[in-house]
Design an enzyme around this catalytic site. Structure first.
Site, mmCIF file in Angstrom:
data_model
loop_
_atom_site.group_PDB
_atom_site.id
_atom_site.type_symbol
_atom_site.label_atom_id
_atom_site.label_comp_id
_atom_site.label_asym_id
_atom_site.label_seq_id
_atom_site.Cartn_x
_atom_site.Cartn_y
_atom_site.Cartn_z
ATOM 1 C CB CYS A 70 -37.082 9.000 -33.014
ATOM 2 S SG CYS A 70 -35.714 8.931 -34.199
ATOM 3 C CB CYS B 272 -37.686 6.855 -41.315
ATOM 4 S SG CYS B 272 -37.235 8.516 -40.747
ATOM 5 C CB VAL C 246 -39.998 11.902 -38.183
ATOM 6 C CG1 VAL C 246 -38.645 11.861 -38.891
ATOM 7 C CG2 VAL C 246 -40.537 13.330 -38.163
ATOM 8 C CG ASN D 55 -32.022 3.681 -37.971
ATOM 9 O OD1 ASN D 55 -31.617 2.754 -37.291
ATOM 10 N ND2 ASN D 55 -33.134 4.335 -37.693
ATOM 11 C CD GLN E 103 -30.383 6.745 -35.936
ATOM 12 O OE1 GLN E 103 -30.493 5.534 -35.799
ATOM 13 N NE2 GLN E 103 -29.397 7.274 -36.624
#
Length: 250
Positions: free
Chosen positions: A198, A80, A82, A14, A200
């Site tokens: 997300c 994170c 997901v 990331n 990221q």
């Protein structure tokens, strides 16, 4: 002047969590210099956004939490989205509780924020019951995110998958492309847009533009995480040009 220490648990690949969150809070510092923000990170290995690697990354949570406990942070955010949502509806509560337990066992009493839980909190704060969502994921993982949001009581009227499997490649997506991607969504009935589900996928530079262009509140996993961090610190959730959620009115 007060220094607020923010612990971050991030996937090893990331790049964006440690870019967009500090950028938002630096902008807040310029507007309200009495509060400063210091960041401390611990990483969990993950290269590709697959169910197997997401599960393996989750197994590293205790070790990463122990490392942050030594820094005595004022709040801890785990990044994170997901990875948490892939474990099933409501798992963000389990993940946050696990990190809280590890911190408290080390006499580090800090509130814990997950990006998954933060996104749900941000949608709720805006009062949105129907949203449209953009993700960088392959379609099966996007469906996982959609189901997770809907299980929490928010209808997803449409979603767009950019279908980028490599996590490092996700970080290198041009956030300004989102200024066009959102136009591919069917916004009939939508009350808000999740521009990036997300942390990221970079989106900060597009959030205010898309909000102004669409006339709808726009949030991202990153802006929602910033909102929760500021709220947990007892600070007004204000960040310039980062969308309605961070306007200070919620």
């Amino acid at each position: 002047m007060t220094d607020h220490h923010i612990g971050m648990i991030v996937p090893s690949s990331n790049l964006t969590m440690e870019t967009e969150l500090p950028r938002m809070l630096r902008a807040r510092e310029e507007a309200a210099p009495e509060d400063r923000f210091v960041f401390h990170s611990s990483r969990m290995r993950m290269q590709k956004v697959t169910p197997e690697q997401l599960k393996g990354m989750n197994a590293q949570t205790e070790r990463a939490s122990l490392e942050l406990a030594d820094a005595r942070p004022d709040v801890v955010a785990t990044a994170c989205l997901v990875a948490i949502m892939a474990q099933g509806p409501g798992y963000h509560c389990t993940a946050e509780d696990e990190i809280t337990r590890v911190l408290r066992d080390q006499d580090a009493d800090a509130p814990v924020v997950s990006s998954a839980g933060a996104l749900l909190s941000g949608i709720e704060a805006l009062g949105a019951k129907r949203v449209a969502v953009i993700t960088p994921y392959m379609k099966p993982l996007t469906e996982t995110v959609v189901n997770y949001i809907e299980d929490a009581g928010t209808e997803v009227v449409d979603s767009l998958s950019l279908e980028v499997a490599d996590n490092l490649a996700v970080a290198r997506l041009n956030p300004d492309d989102l200024r066009e991607h959102w136009k591919r969504l069917d916004l009939a009935g939508a009350e808000a847009i999740v521009l990036s589900a997300c942390v990221q996928m970079p989106s900060l530079s597009a959030v205010q533009h898309v909000e102004d262009a669409s006339g709808l509140p726009v949030l991202s996993a990153a802006t929602a995480t910033a909102y929760r961090i500021l709220s947990e610190l007892g600070l007004k959730a204000t960040v310039p040009d980062a969308g309605r959620l961070l306007s200070g009115g919620y």
